[in-house]
Write an enzyme that holds these catalytic residues in place. Structure first.
Site, PDB file in Angstrom:
ATOM      1  CD  GLU A 165      -3.045  -1.010   2.339  1.00  0.00           C
ATOM      2  OE1 GLU A 165      -3.121  -0.551   3.152  1.00  0.00           O
ATOM      3  OE2 GLU A 165      -4.119  -1.618   1.942  1.00  0.00           O
ATOM      4  CD  GLU A 361      -4.288  -5.769   3.771  1.00  0.00           C
ATOM      5  OE1 GLU A 361      -4.887  -5.226   4.709  1.00  0.00           O
ATOM      6  OE2 GLU A 361      -3.199  -5.192   3.548  1.00  0.00           O
TER       7      GLU A 361
HETATM    8  C1  BG6 Z   1      -4.688  -2.181   5.017  1.00  0.00           C
HETATM    9  C2  BG6 Z   1      -3.244  -2.144   5.496  1.00  0.00           C
HETATM   10  O1  BG6 Z   1      -4.937  -0.887   4.320  1.00  0.00           O
HETATM   11  O2  BG6 Z   1      -5.641  -1.895   5.856  1.00  0.00           O
HETATM   12  C3  BG6 Z   1      -3.237  -3.371   7.231  1.00  0.00           C
HETATM   13  O3  BG6 Z   1      -2.183  -3.336   4.957  1.00  0.00           O
HETATM   14  C4  BG6 Z   1      -4.107  -2.279   8.313  1.00  0.00           C
HETATM   15  O4  BG6 Z   1      -1.826  -3.273   6.805  1.00  0.00           O
HETATM   16  C5  BG6 Z   1      -5.533  -2.828   7.056  1.00  0.00           C
HETATM   17  O5  BG6 Z   1      -4.314  -3.109   9.688  1.00  0.00           O
HETATM   18  C6  BG6 Z   1      -5.896  -1.779   7.927  1.00  0.00           C
HETATM   19  O6  BG6 Z   1      -6.336  -1.140   8.748  1.00  0.00           O
HETATM   20  P1  BG6 Z   1      -6.194  -0.410   9.962  1.00  0.00           P
HETATM   21  O7  BG6 Z   1      -6.260   0.606  10.198  1.00  0.00           O
HETATM   22  O8  BG6 Z   1      -7.925  -0.647  10.342  1.00  0.00           O
HETATM   23  O9  BG6 Z   1      -5.762  -1.178  10.881  1.00  0.00           O
END
Ligand code: BG6
Length: 459
Positions: A165, A361
């Site tokens: 990202e 993800e």
């Molecule tokens: C993504 C990242 O941006 O979103 C993760 O790659 C992150 O590392 C995930 O945990 C969710 O975001 P957040 O701020 O809820 O942890």
């Protein structure tokens, strides 16, 4: 194990990142990363010191992966376990040993490792020495780190994700160690110069990987912000497109085509950014082309233009994010809009036909408590079911999706919101607080995903 991707089996996986689960933040020679420092700075106990204690409980975690039936596991290597300050000439043997053991155990259990080289955790040593990614020197230090990982683990790992990202880093420059109290133009200048250096560093590692392991798959993990216009007006449609192009497609185009889109460069001019470049850069980008794409996808983002026809301002100053009250949202404002994933995958196929895509993800966050020994995370089950369904529709239509990885395998430290915001298929009792062993409790979503994998998504 030979480096031979088995592309026929769908990789039902799950995802984590090192600083969000490992804990043991200074053990066995590990140095401090910007991710550690940011979390410690908050001073509220929501930090990386203990994490989910994965550094000490990883064997138990792999047994849970096995029970879940995972075909793959996406995790990151903590840069500061390998080069604690970033500047060392030789890697930290303890760090290498940890990941060797982890990877070997995964393979022994039939789980394919999907390894992220860099997930938000640049060594503080590099930031202190020369400003980290803002300086061109960072390219060599990342290349040294990437080369070390390829040499050590390349014969065992077939899927590599270079940088997680980049756009998030450029949009939140404190994650790069940039001083965010400066005036906006200076912040933009540093953030986008850093983004440019990451592209070059990534390309160099990709080129090396192709040379060393021609059959390996390597590419970025892009935050895919799928934007939808708030109204049917052309102005809102244009604003949504501009944001999506700038934030997500520019990342894909550089990695997969070796070209920086003209519209991206025009936006930088609007932001007052003048990139410092070198004559060889285009060649570097062209020789390091990814052959695989990771996308991190959570929700859609609904965009309204605030300048109408006037597009003279930088994209971040032209848009406003709107809530669609018909949709369900998490407590942190991320919507439930699964068709958006289908649409996103089709857009990728239109632009980059045939590219293998891993959804690296995809997840639903909520506050959770144990009730009668259980965690009834029905909203997460609904989220996963709907998103897997949409992914499979896209796959049937010909999008080359090869892997799906819910965020997250087990509860992690959230980047933005600490330990209360849980994403895991597994509940971690005392996450971030308990010293010593942290009990793992399988949530209802664990059982759901286990059955889904067993049926290869066929229901
Ligand atoms: C993504 C990242 O941006 O979103 C993760 O790659 C992150 O590392 C995930 O945990 C969710 O975001 P957040 O701020 O809820 O942890």
């Amino acid at each position: 194990m030979a480096n031979e991707p088995k592309m026929t089996e769908f990789l039902w996986g799950a995802s984590t990142s090192a600083f969000q689960v490992e804990g043991a933040y200074l053990e066995n020679g590990k140095g401090l990363s910007i991710a550690d420092v940011r979390s410690l700075r908050a001073g509220n106990g929501v930090d990386t010191k203990l994490g989910a204690n994965h550094y000490h409980q990883w064997r138990e975690d792999i047994q849970l992966m096995k029970e879940l039936g995972l075909k793959s596991y996406r995790f990151s290597i903590n840069w500061t376990r390998i080069f604690p300050n970033g500047t060392e000439l030789e890697p930290n043997e303890h760090g290498l040993a940890f990941y060797h053991e982890l990877i070997d155990e995964l393979l022994k259990n039939g789980i394919e490792p999907l390894v992220t080289i860099y997930h938000f955790d640049q060594p503080m040593g590099l930031i202190k020495a020369y400003g980290g990614w803002v300086s061109r020197k960072s390219i060599d230090d990342f290349f040294k780190y990437g080369k070390c990982l390829l040499k050590e683990f390349g014969h065992k790992v077939q899927y590599w994700l270079t940088i997680n990202e980049q756009s998030v880093l450029a949009f939140s420059p404190d994650m790069l160690g940039v001083d965010t109290t400066q005036e906006k133009t200076k912040i933009y200048q540093q953030a986008y110069q850093a983004n440019y250096h990451m592209w070059l560093a990534q390309a160099k590692v990709i080129a090396l990987c192709h040379k060393m392991y021609p059959k390996a798959k390597i590419g970025p993990a892009v935050s895919y912000l799928t934007t939808l216009p708030a109204t049917k007006s052309a102005e809102d449609m244009m604003a949504a497109k501009d944001l999506e192009d700038f934030y997500s497609f520019s990342q894909m185009q550089v990695a997969l085509r070796g070209e920086i889109p003209k519209t991206y460069m025009k936006e930088l001019i609007k932001a007052g950014v003048i990139l410092e470049t070198s004559p060889d850069d285009q060649e570097i980008l062209k020789t390091g082309i990814a052959n695989f794409l990771g996308i991190n996808w959570y929700c859609t983002t609904i965009i309204k233009s605030i300048t109408g026809e006037d597009t003279a301002k930088f994209i971040l100053q032209r848009v406003e994010r709107i809530k669609n009250h018909k949709l369900k949202y998490t407590d942190w404002g991320w919507n439930f809009d699964p068709v958006g994933l289908h649409y996103a995958l089709r857009q990728i196929e239109d632009r980059f036909p045939g590219i293998p895509v891993a959804i690296t993800e995809c997840g639903w966050s909520q506050k959770e408590q144990i009730e009668n020994g259980k965690i009834r995370d029905t909203d997460r089950i609904e989220y996963l079911q709907a998103h897997i369904h949409q992914m499979l529709l896209a796959k049937k239509e010909g999008v080359n999706v090869i892997s799906f990885n819910p965020w997250s395998f087990l509860d992690v430290l959230s980047v933005g919101d600490g330990f209360e915001k849980r994403y895991g298929l597994i509940y971690v009792e005392g996450i971030g607080k308990s010293h010593g062993k942290m009990r793992r409790i399988k949530k209802d979503s664990f059982q759901f995903y286990k059955e889904m994998i067993a049926k290869n998504g066929s229901d």
